[in-house]
Every structure is written in structure tokens, then in C-alpha cells.
Design a protein around this motif. Structure first.
Motif, PDB file in Angstrom:
ATOM      1  N   ARG A  30      13.268  -7.174   8.347  1.00 13.27           N
ATOM      2  CA  ARG A  30      14.353  -6.446   7.691  1.00 13.27           C
ATOM      3  C   ARG A  30      14.076  -4.951   7.854  1.00 13.27           C
ATOM      4  N   LEU A  71      13.825  -1.911  -1.384  1.00 13.26           N
ATOM      5  CA  LEU A  71      12.622  -2.732  -1.171  1.00 13.26           C
ATOM      6  C   LEU A  71      12.788  -3.638   0.051  1.00 13.26           C
ATOM      7  N   CYS A  73      14.451  -6.216   0.360  1.00  2.38           N
ATOM      8  CA  CYS A  73      14.309  -7.620  -0.046  1.00  2.38           C
ATOM      9  C   CYS A  73      15.466  -8.458   0.492  1.00  2.38           C
ATOM     10  N   GLY A 135      -0.514   2.560  -5.375  1.00  3.68           N
ATOM     11  CA  GLY A 135      -0.030   1.670  -4.315  1.00  3.68           C
ATOM     12  C   GLY A 135      -0.657   0.291  -4.453  1.00  3.68           C
ATOM     13  N   CYS A 136       0.072  -0.738  -3.987  1.00  7.81           N
ATOM     14  CA  CYS A 136      -0.389  -2.105  -4.226  1.00  7.81           C
ATOM     15  C   CYS A 136      -1.323  -2.589  -3.128  1.00  7.81           C
ATOM     16  N   ASN A 137      -1.685  -1.725  -2.193  1.00  8.62           N
ATOM     17  CA  ASN A 137      -2.571  -2.044  -1.081  1.00  8.62           C
ATOM     18  C   ASN A 137      -1.830  -2.665   0.096  1.00  8.62           C
ATOM     19  N   ALA A 138      -0.525  -2.762   0.031  1.00  8.95           N
ATOM     20  CA  ALA A 138       0.225  -3.210   1.204  1.00  8.95           C
ATOM     21  C   ALA A 138       0.501  -2.003   2.102  1.00  8.95           C
ATOM     22  N   ASP A 142      -1.163  -1.238   5.810  1.00  5.66           N
ATOM     23  CA  ASP A 142      -0.390  -1.030   7.032  1.00  5.66           C
ATOM     24  C   ASP A 142      -0.483   0.402   7.547  1.00  5.66           C
ATOM     25  N   PRO A 209       9.550  -0.341  -7.119  1.00  2.99           N
ATOM     26  CA  PRO A 209       9.813  -1.310  -8.186  1.00  2.99           C
ATOM     27  C   PRO A 209       9.474  -0.756  -9.575  1.00  2.99           C
ATOM     28  N   CYS A 233       8.865  -1.513   2.099  1.00  8.31           N
ATOM     29  CA  CYS A 233       8.081  -2.070   0.994  1.00  8.31           C
ATOM     30  C   CYS A 233       7.290  -3.268   1.506  1.00  8.31           C
ATOM     31  N   PRO A 234       6.195  -3.053   2.218  1.00  4.91           N
ATOM     32  CA  PRO A 234       5.772  -1.782   2.816  1.00  4.91           C
ATOM     33  C   PRO A 234       6.496  -1.561   4.138  1.00  4.91           C
TER      34      PRO A 234
ATOM     35  N   GLY B 204      -0.771  -6.186  -3.616  1.00  2.00           N
ATOM     36  CA  GLY B 204       0.075  -6.360  -2.440  1.00  2.00           C
ATOM     37  C   GLY B 204      -0.521  -7.248  -1.372  1.00  2.00           C
ATOM     38  N   PHE B 285       3.467  -9.164   4.777  1.00  2.00           N
ATOM     39  CA  PHE B 285       2.765  -9.526   3.548  1.00  2.00           C
ATOM     40  C   PHE B 285       3.453 -10.672   2.804  1.00  2.00           C
ATOM     41  N   CYS B 495      -5.410  -2.562  -7.975  1.00  2.00           N
ATOM     42  CA  CYS B 495      -4.126  -2.675  -8.675  1.00  2.00           C
ATOM     43  C   CYS B 495      -4.001  -4.034  -9.360  1.00  2.00           C
TER      44      CYS B 495
END
Lengths: 261, 499
Positions: A30, A71, A73, A135-138, A142, A209, A233-234, B204, B285, B495
Motif C-alpha cells: 500500500r 497509516l 491501513c 517509535g515502535c521500532n518498525a 526499516d 496512531p 507506517c512504517p 512494532g 511488519f 516501547c
């Protein structure tokens, strides 16, 4: 030792031919969404409500999609009238100005190169300090992957460095939590001028989010001036790489050369 | 005789009213007895019970029996800490203190966990990030090294304080909270349109692990089950996530000891596994794949065939890449006997996942509390007994192998049928605890619903929450220069801990 050499032969050459060749991306990726205002004639209001981050809106009777909040989605593809929003596998998404990320059916104004003195100083070699601020580490992962042999960031003159003192700018991920605000400000201040700020991912651009949470600030622009926005995202690593190369003027120049030929 | 804890199973919704409400001593005894008989505390958290009271809920997991037990007690301002007798709860009690202002009396190490504002309505922030009473060693030539929150690599923020004597580390204190985004607070009142996105970004790199736990939780509350084909695809995605992360970790470990061939190969291979997830759902992911009632994307025969081919090639390459590690003396010299955690420490503190299995503890939710496809296709539990960096690397390599086999088996025999089913209404006044073996270890979600079936509380326990103390202990008696290697061997989520 022989085994090491044999394995090296077996593993082969793995660096992608980008930017000489277009990257091979998954068919279900996407990427850039395309808006068709005509499909909204029968009413898009109900579908808009389904957007988790209110990236979708109506202004003057026209559908708007803010890539900085999106996002990716794909929920709107399902809830809006068929074809009103369609996600394409196009990975090129980055922009220099926040307002350019708001799509109303026009073509996305992709990021241009740094100007004047900034381009002279940073256009050939760009050293970046990464700051994860919630950040969520995604996004982090990347960005990190760009340093692997597949993308080989070094060949473009870009390097992620360990200290802000060695950097030409910072690359921010995450919505900027209250608990990271000071650290981000200090890191930014520690980078010598001239410097750039790159916001990677929906969180760093707008809060993603976490928009509206009292525990976070609305992304990097709420704390530091941002020179490049890379949505997602990401974002796919190719999206990030494309953004970085555009900022350095390395993609535009190639296009211009092709035109001359 | 005091009422026994409520026995239940993984992802099974039970009426909140059935959870026994015990007295102070009974609650304590019940937990200590269960722990002495082999259970461990998977979750311990507070939930407002009205009239200024807080109800503590405890989820006990017995790996051997595959059973869960729920119990609770109501407290007002303080309760007797269990941390001295059951060290595994130390962080849970600190969390309860920070979130609700209820004090675990006698807690040996009562400090902020995340430097977050309390969850109590209109509570003021009581702590400032990074300002804490850090443990300090005094003495001649003893010095302190402070690192972070911003680190040298592309990594999340956290603060580490080493008490050192020369190069030797006496003690490491890890102070987190920089990533706190208020997820638990925001999940209450849901599910709503943002819920799944909170879940997918809790950690994530564990998008699938958390999303599966969440969807199993919702399905339990609705009394429904996802279609078989969806379970298979979730299983494939969960194992692809494990493959990608384990591969990345093996490469990072090689990098940290300066062994670049494996570091380079694994860097590329990690991407190959992520790209397989992207081939299924468009996101590397797994964003957007796992949804309540099933999965949002099917794996058609052509896609499955292509994935099988890609998997076979990647598995060959990963075998070659990691095989080099074990045959290289300079790598083994750095891996072996570095950052050792004993089995006894692991049992006491309740570590989970790779960190536990590398201490010889056969703990794996896929085997002990199987959900979805793991009820029908078993994945062997891989353990190694040395508790050092080598063990954590080797267990990963063994799991890479078994995950690859599992995925291949699933792709070759995908059940027919739909991939998504509509869920009925969620039951009101229920509690459900769900355990899923994410790549780092046990992901635990506990949901309590109100009278309308909405979340009145949604508790998330990322495996990192259990394991951060393990990293701190692994550093004792090590050289400070071994920190990056030890850190990578655990590779915990900031996180996921900070929420």
C-alpha cells in the motif's frame, strides 16, 4: 577458512540495482493513494469516519487525504465508495513541505533537493544521527535496513553516525513522547549548522496512531523544524531511500540527465 | 478454607464475578503456593473497583499443566509486597504503585517504571523522566558510566547506568520509560477504530505476536473462532516474524563480535523474511494482516507456491550463514561464557522466551498454551543449558530451523475455506487472559469488559517486561565492553515495556 569463501560464493551478490532499475516491490504494497473525487458524489462522509487517525476529511465538498497522518491501513478502500481512494504500489511519497502531503486528487509534489548553500554542503555527503522518540521500532528497523548490503546506503554518500556532533542532521522517528522531548531538543542542538531534520513515519510527521495523546507531542514538527517528510507506517525502505536521495538532489539530477539525452 | 484461584485456560473468557476476591494473606499465600508448585506470574495489575478501592488481578500460568489461574483482591492505599518472596513480581508491583498510587509495602526497589502520569483520573505526574534514586556503588576507583537515552545505533531510547571498577561491571541499572505513549490508558473504553493500530504498534517488531494475542482475546470474548485457514495464515505470519527477528539478531550478534560475513548475510536474509510477510499483506511488519475474526489477506495457491520457493532458498542461505558462527573460534570465544544467567535466576524471576529457553527452561507458549494452528501442528521447544550469549544465539538458530519447517508445512497444507468471519457481540463483565509466543517470548493480553462488552481495562505484558531484569543481571561481573553483545543477545523491546 575455505568454508568462509565457499559460503561467500554461495550467498552471491545481493545489492539492488536501484536507482538504475526500479525496485521490485510486493504487489500488495500500500503505497501512494489515488483519490477520485467523482466517486464521492454519492457521499463519502460515512466512510471518512472509519479512518483511525482522521487522515481523511472533506473540505469544500472535496475529499482530502493527509499522507502525514495516514497509516496506510487501507480501511478507507473498504468503507468509501468503490474507487474513491485506491492505494497503488508506488513507493515514492516524500515531500519537503507538510502541506504538500495533503492530497485532494492532485499529483503529489515530491520532495525537491536542498537549496543553495545547504545543497552545496550536504548534497554529496549526508551524515545523520537517528533519534527514536517513541517509535515502535518498525520505522527504526526499516531505516537500519538501509545500511545492509541490499540497499548499501554508503554508496550514496549517506551514513548513520553515532554522535550528533558528527552529523549533518537528525532523522526522527516516533511521535515525540513527553519523556523524549528534552533528549530530542538536546540532540538537535548538538548538531552543527547547517543541519537538516528528516521525519520518518506517520508518528514523526503528525503523531500517527498517538495523535491527541497527552503523553506525546504531535511528532517532530512540534519540536524542531522539519526539512523532509517521509510518510508511512512504517514507510517501505525504498520510500525512505527515495526521500533521502531526493533531498540530496540525486534523483532529480538523474531525471534531468535522461531528458537531455 | 480460603477459596481457590479460578482455573481457566488460555484465551477463555470467564465472568469477572467468578474470580475469587481474597484477603491480604490469602492472596499472598495463593500466589506463593502456586509459584512454589511451578506456576509463574504472567500478569499482576490493578483495576479501579469504585469507592476509592483498587482490585488487583493476578494471572498465574502453569507451563506444565497448560492451565491459567485467576485471582484478585481489593486494596486501598497499600498492600504487603510479594517481591521479597516472589521476585518475579517486582516490576508489576512498581507498575501498580506508579499507575494507581497504591503502595506495595516492603518493596525492596520501589522506583518509577515508566515515569508516566498515573492512570487515576486527574492524577498529576509524580516523576520526571531520568530523575530517580539510582543504585550506587561507592569505593576507591569505583566509577559510574551513564549511557542514553539517545544511543549510538539506530535503536530505541533507554538509560543505562553501570557501576564499574575499571572494566568490570558490579551492577547495571536500566531505567526506561522514554517510549511511553499512553497505550494502556487509550485502550480502555475500546475496541474502537484505533485499537488495532495501538496493538500493531505496541512493539512494532512484534506486530503479529501482539495482534494475534489481541484478536484471540476478542474472539474469546465474542465466543467465536477464526476460520481454520486464518489460523494457518496467522501461524505462518507469526513464524515469519520469528524468522526475521531471529535472523536479524544472529546477524547483529555476529556484527558485535566483528564477524562480518554472517552479519552481512543475515542483514539481507532478515529482509527476505520481512518481504515474505509483505508478499502476504503488503507490509513487511504484517500491518493490516491479523484482524478480529481472522486475517484480511488470503494466500492463494500461486502465492503459496512462490512463498515456498522463496522460503526454501532463504532457509538454505540462513543455514550457511549461521553455520559459520559455530565453526569460527574467534566468534565462539566471545559468545561462550559471556553474559551468563543461571537457570535458578531464570526460574525465580520468571524470564520468558529465548532468554528462558537459553537457561534450559523449556517454556514456550506454542507448546504449553497452544492457540490457533499450534493446537494441531506442534513446534518443538528448543533449549540450551548454558545461559550465556552462545545459548541465546544457538536457541535462535535452532528456532529458525523449526519455524522454517512449520511455515513450509502450513503452506503445503493450507485448510480450505474463508479467512475472515464476522464476530458476534462481546460478552459483558468478562475477563480473559491470552498468551501467545511472540518471537521474544510470551505476549500476554488481559481484557476485562464492562456491562456493555467494552474494555474497562486492557492489560498488555510484553515479554520484555519480564526479561529486562535478566539483561541487568547478565552484566554482573562482565566487562563493560561486553554490554552491546549481551544487549543484542536479549534484544528487548523498549516501547513494548514502556507502552
Amino acid at each position: 577458512m575455505l568454508k568462509v569463501f565457499l559460503e561467500r560464493l554461495r550467498q552471491g551478490y545481493r545489492t539492488s540495482a536501484y536507482p538504475l532499475e526500479e525496485p521490485k516491490l510486493p504487489d500488495r504494497l500500500r503505497g501512494l493513494p489515488v483519490i477520485d473525487q467523482a466517486k464521492c458524489a454519492s457521499g463519502c462522509e460515512a466512510g471518512i469516519e472509519s479512518c483511525p487517525t482522521s487522515a481523511l476529511g472533506m473540505k469544500d465538498g472535496k475529499l482530502e487525504l493527509d499522507l502525514g497522518r495516514c497509516l496506510f491501513c487501507g480501511e478507507c478502500e473498504r468503507t468509501l465508495p468503490d474507487g474513491a481512494v485506491r492505494f497503488t504500489p508506488d513507493h515514492k511519497l516524500s515531500a519537503r513541505r507538510r502541506e504538500d502531503l495533503v492530497l485532494r486528487g492532485q499529483e503529489l509534489a515530491l520532495a525537491g533537493a536542498l537549496e543553495g548553500e545547504m545543497h552545496r554542503v550536504l548534497g554529496r555527503s549526508l551524515k545523520l544521527r537517528q533519534v527514536s522518540a517513541g517509535g515502535c521500532n518498525a520505522c527504526e528497523a526499516d531505516v537500519n535496513v538501509l545500511t545492509t548490503i541490499v540497499f548499501d546506503l554508503g554508496r550514496f554518500g549517506i551514513q548513520i553516525v553515532a554522535s550528533p556532533r558528527h552529523a549533518d542532521g537528525i532523522l526522527v522517528t516516533g511521535p515525540v513522547t513527553e519523556n523524549m522531548k528534552l533528549a530530542l531538543e538536546k540532540t538537535y542542538a548538538a548538531v552543527p549548522s547547517p543541519k537538516v531534520v528528516i521525519a520518518v513515519g506517520a508518528c514523526a510527521i503528525s503523531g500517527g496512531p498517538y495523535i491527541g495523546h497527552p503523553e506525546v507531542h504531535g511528532g517532530a514538527p512540534s519540536v524542531v523544524p522539519v526539512d523532509l517528510f517521509i510518510p508511512g507506517c512504517p514507510p517501505h525502505p525504498m520510500t525512505i531511500l527515495d526521500g533521502l536521495l531526493r533531498l540530496m538532489g540525486k534523483i532529480e539530477r538523474k531525471r534531468a540527465a535522461e531528458v537531455v539525452e | 478454607m480460603s477459596p481457590a484461584p479460578l482455573e481457566t485456560r488460555n484465551a477463555q473468557a470467564v465472568p469477572i464475578a467468578d474470580v475469587p476476591d481474597l484477603g491480604d494473606e490469602e492472596f499472598r499465600d495463593a500466589i506463593l503456593t502456586a509459584v512454589s508448585l511451578g506456576s509463574r506470574v504472567s500478569a499482576l495489575f490493578g483495576h479501579p473497583a469504585g469507592e476509592g478501592k483498587l482490585r488487583l488481578f493476578c494471572v498465574l500460568a502453569n507451563d506444565e499443566l497448560g492451565s491459567l489461574a485467576l485471582l484478585s483482591r481489593q486494596v486501598e492505599r497499600r498492600f504487603m509486597s510479594l517481591a521479597n518472596d516472589c521476585p518475579g513480581v517486582h516490576l508489576f508491583e512498581r507498575e501498580i504503585f506508579e499507575q494507581w498510587g497504591v503502595e506495595p509495602h516492603g518493596h525492596p526497589w520501589l522506583k518509577p517504571v515508566r515515569f508516566q502520569p498515573p492512570l487515576v483520573a486527574a492524577g498529576a505526574r509524580a516523576s520526571q523522566i531520568g530523575v530517580a534514586n539510582f543504585f550506587r556503588v561507592e569505593g576507591e576507583e569505583v566509577h559510574e558510566v551513564a549511557v542514553g537515552p539517545v544511543h549510538a545505533g539506530v535503536i530505541e531510547p533507554g538509560h543505562f547506568r553501570f557501576q564499574c571498577h575499571g572494566e568490570d561491571v558490579f551492577h547495571l541499572e536500566i531505567s526506561l520509560g522514554y517510549q511511553h505513549r499512553g497505550v494502556e490508558r487509550a485502550l480502555a473504553g475500546g475496541p474502537d477504530k484505533r485499537t488495532i493500530h495501538y496493538i500493531e504498534t505496541l512493539a512494532g517488531d512484534t506486530t503479529i505476536g501482539h495482534a494475534v494475542a489481541h484478536c484471540e482475546t476478542l474472539e474469546a470474548l465474542a465466543g467465536a473462532e477464526a476460520p481454520a485457514r486464518a489460523h494457518a495464515i496467522r501461524g505462518i505470519a507469526l513464524e515469519l516474524e520469528r524468522l526475521a527477528n531471529h535472523t536479524g539478531d544472529l546477524g547483529a550478534l555476529a556484527n558485535d563480535v566483528g564477524y562480518l560475513p554472517t552479519a552481512s548475510y543475515c542483514g539481507r536474509l532478515r529482509g527476505d523474511f520481512l518481504n515474505m510477510t509483505a508478499a502476504i499483506c503488503g507490509s513487511r511488519f504484517g500491518r493490516g494482516l491479523v484482524r478480529p475474526g481472522g486475517v484480511a489477506f488470503d494466500v492463494e495457491p500461486a502465492r503459496s507456491a512462490e512463498l515456498q520457493g522463496r522460503l526454501a532458498r532463504a532457509m538454505r542461505d540462513i543455514r550457511g550463514a549461521t553455520g559459520l558462527l559455530w565453526e569460527t573460534p574467534s566468534v565462539m570465544a566471545r559468545f561462550e561464557e559471556t553474559g551468563t544467567v543461571t537457570r535458578e535466576t531464570c526460574e525465580k524471576l520468571g524470564f520468558v522466551g529465548v532468554a528462558a529457553r537459553a537457561c534450559g527452561v523449556g517454556r514456550d507458549a506454542r507448546q504449553d498454551f497452544p492457540l490457533g494452528m499450534f493446537r494441531f501442528s506442534q513446534v518443538p521447544v528448543m533449549t540450551w543449558h548454558t545461559g550465556d550469549v552462545f545459548a541465546r544465539a544457538f536457541v535462535r538458530a535452532l528456532e529458525v530451523e523449526s519455524s522454517g519447517k512449520f511455515i513450509d508445512g502450513q503452506l503445503k497444507a493450507l485448510p480450505a475455506g474463508p479467512v475472515l468471519a464476522a464476530l458476534p457481540e462481546r460478552a459483558p463483565d468478562r475477563i480473559v487472559a491470552t498468551l501467545v509466543e511472540g518471537w521474544r517470548g510470551e505476549v500476554c493480553h488481559v481484557a476485562l469488559t464492562d456491562e456493555r462488552g467494552r474494555f474497562s481495562r486492557y492489560k498488555v505484558v510484553d515479554p520484555s517486561f519480564h526479561n529486562w531484569t535478566g539483561l541487568a543481571l547478565a552484566l554482573r561481573g562482565q566487562q563493560i565492553s561486553d554490554f552491546p553483545l549481551c544487549n543484542k543477545s536479549f534484544n528487548l523491546s523498549y516501547c513494548g515495556h514502556d507502552l
